[in-house]
Design an enzyme around this catalytic site. Structure first.
Site, PDB file in Angstrom:
ATOM      1  N   ASP A 196    -126.708 118.612  74.102  1.00  0.00           N
ATOM      2  CA  ASP A 196    -127.280 119.905  74.510  1.00  0.00           C
ATOM      3  C   ASP A 196    -127.497 120.851  73.336  1.00  0.00           C
ATOM      4  O   ASP A 196    -127.742 122.046  73.540  1.00  0.00           O
ATOM      5  CB  ASP A 196    -126.346 120.565  75.538  1.00  0.00           C
ATOM      6  N   GLU A 221    -129.167 129.007  71.917  1.00  0.00           N
ATOM      7  CA  GLU A 221    -128.837 130.344  72.412  1.00  0.00           C
ATOM      8  C   GLU A 221    -127.376 130.446  72.853  1.00  0.00           C
ATOM      9  O   GLU A 221    -126.771 131.517  72.783  1.00  0.00           O
ATOM     10  CB  GLU A 221    -129.733 130.697  73.605  1.00  0.00           C
ATOM     11  N   ASP A 222    -126.823 129.317  73.302  1.00  0.00           N
ATOM     12  CA  ASP A 222    -125.480 129.383  73.881  1.00  0.00           C
ATOM     13  C   ASP A 222    -124.365 129.531  72.868  1.00  0.00           C
ATOM     14  O   ASP A 222    -123.244 129.888  73.233  1.00  0.00           O
ATOM     15  CB  ASP A 222    -125.233 128.133  74.752  1.00  0.00           C
ATOM     16  N   ARG A 224    -119.737 120.886  74.679  1.00  0.00           N
ATOM     17  CA  ARG A 224    -120.562 121.745  73.832  1.00  0.00           C
ATOM     18  C   ARG A 224    -119.745 122.548  72.820  1.00  0.00           C
ATOM     19  O   ARG A 224    -120.323 123.219  71.968  1.00  0.00           O
ATOM     20  CB  ARG A 224    -121.412 122.681  74.707  1.00  0.00           C
ATOM     21  N   ARG A 256    -119.231 128.969  82.899  1.00  0.00           N
ATOM     22  CA  ARG A 256    -119.159 128.745  81.449  1.00  0.00           C
ATOM     23  C   ARG A 256    -118.551 129.927  80.677  1.00  0.00           C
ATOM     24  O   ARG A 256    -118.113 129.757  79.534  1.00  0.00           O
ATOM     25  CB  ARG A 256    -120.556 128.477  80.901  1.00  0.00           C
ATOM     26  N   HIS A 258    -126.332 130.031  84.270  1.00  0.00           N
ATOM     27  CA  HIS A 258    -126.116 131.190  83.404  1.00  0.00           C
ATOM     28  C   HIS A 258    -126.755 132.436  84.009  1.00  0.00           C
ATOM     29  O   HIS A 258    -127.706 132.328  84.798  1.00  0.00           O
ATOM     30  CB  HIS A 258    -126.789 130.962  82.036  1.00  0.00           C
ATOM     31  N   ILE A 283    -132.802 119.166  81.971  1.00  0.00           N
ATOM     32  CA  ILE A 283    -131.373 119.279  81.647  1.00  0.00           C
ATOM     33  C   ILE A 283    -130.976 120.767  81.642  1.00  0.00           C
ATOM     34  O   ILE A 283    -130.198 121.236  80.805  1.00  0.00           O
ATOM     35  CB  ILE A 283    -131.001 118.569  80.323  1.00  0.00           C
ATOM     36  N   CYS A 342    -133.004 129.578  76.288  1.00  0.00           N
ATOM     37  CA  CYS A 342    -131.928 128.697  75.774  1.00  0.00           C
ATOM     38  C   CYS A 342    -132.283 128.068  74.443  1.00  0.00           C
ATOM     39  O   CYS A 342    -131.418 127.699  73.648  1.00  0.00           O
ATOM     40  CB  CYS A 342    -131.641 127.555  76.734  1.00  0.00           C
TER      41      CYS A 342
HETATM   42  N1  GLY Z   1    -127.822 121.353  79.687  1.00  0.00           N
HETATM   43  C1  GLY Z   1    -127.541 122.666  79.300  1.00  0.00           C
HETATM   44  C2  GLY Z   1    -126.173 123.053  79.636  1.00  0.00           C
HETATM   45  O1  GLY Z   1    -125.686 122.639  80.672  1.00  0.00           O
HETATM   46  O2  GLY Z   1    -125.503 123.747  78.920  1.00  0.00           O
END
Ligand code: GLY
Length: 256
Positions: free
Chosen positions: A61, A66-67, A86, A134, A164, A245, A251
């Site tokens: 991912d 951005e995350d 991640r 998350r 998100h 995904i 993102c």
């Molecule tokens: N596939 C992006 C996420 O779940 O963070």
């Protein structure tokens, strides 16, 4: 004004990226690369310089940069993703962030706090942060302390049904907020002009305000028309392979 964007090339391992959208099928990797090329060109049309980072196969991912950070005019926050697969992505971004920010202006979210940048929405001097699967309470506490220290205000928003915050609500400037699903009619956003995006176009809520333009995902004509009628200049970009995904337009980049 945004001057810069950072993106990371998708890796072939994106085929095993986290998803709740498997009904859309597996991403076509070659097409994802073409769409990513197009995404970079579209960002450039909004006047930013785009730094393109190499793909990292180890993290399926990791194109969703951005995350892993929240970049503001006053400082940078390296996040701590809530998705276990991640977490390691943050170490990949630090050297890049250091090119743009002094060490004293770089902060980190640490365990047990988790934050993913997809849960953070900037509206001028205010940041909304989603409490989601998350991003947890402790992460929000740390984020709030850091951002308040920079002089910003922070408002927490419950996110119960989607990945998100910005999957379901997005600010597009001029007091206009795109809202869908659980965010329709939410008191927190009542001071904005709310524009409801129906369920059949909900993916297009994640349209992207970039300087004087809005980038809208390809294939959502009602949302595109609505945004154009608000007087915006729009650019359209196909992100359908990333949608498979759970990735949207925002993102795929860090913008600052
Ligand atoms: N596939 C992006 C996420 O779940 O963070």
């Amino acid at each position: 004004m945004f001057k810069h964007a950072i993106v990371r090339r998708p890796s072939r391992s994106m085929l095993s990226g986290i998803t709740t959208s498997s009904y859309l099928g597996k991403p076509d990797f070659d097409n994802a690369l073409r769409q990513h090329d197009e995404y970079i060109k579209t960002l450039e049309k909004t006047g930013v310089t785009v730094e393109v980072l190499e793909a990292v196969e180890e993290y399926p991912d990791s194109c969703f940069v951005e995350d892993v950070a929240v970049l503001t005019p006053k400082g940078a926050v390296i996040t701590n993703p809530g998705a276990p697969t991640r977490k390691g992505e943050v170490e990949l971004i630090i050297s890049t962030i250091k090119q743009y920010y002094d060490d004293k202006d770089i902060y980190r979210i640490t365990n047990p706090g988790t934050v993913e940048g997809g849960d953070v929405m900037m509206v001028g001097e205010r940041f909304y942060i989603g409490k989601s699967k998350r991003t947890n309470e402790e992460g929000i506490k740390q984020f709030t302390k850091i951002l308040e220290g920079m002089g910003y205000s922070v408002v927490a928003v419950p996110v119960n049904k989607i990945l998100h915050l910005k999957t379901g609500v997005d600010y597009i400037g001029n007091n206009n907020m795109l809202v869908s699903g659980e965010f329709i009619g939410m008191d927190i956003f009542e001071s904005y002009e709310n524009h409801i995006i129906d369920d059949n176009e909900a993916y297009a809520v994640n349209s992207l305000l970039m300087n004087d333009k809005i980038i809208v995902p390809y294939g959502f004509p009602s949302t595109l028309e609505m945004i154009q009628k608000l007087g915006y200049e729009t650019l359209v970009c196909d992100s359908s392979e990333f949608r498979k995904i759970d990735g949207g337009l925002s993102c795929l980049s860090l913008r600052f």
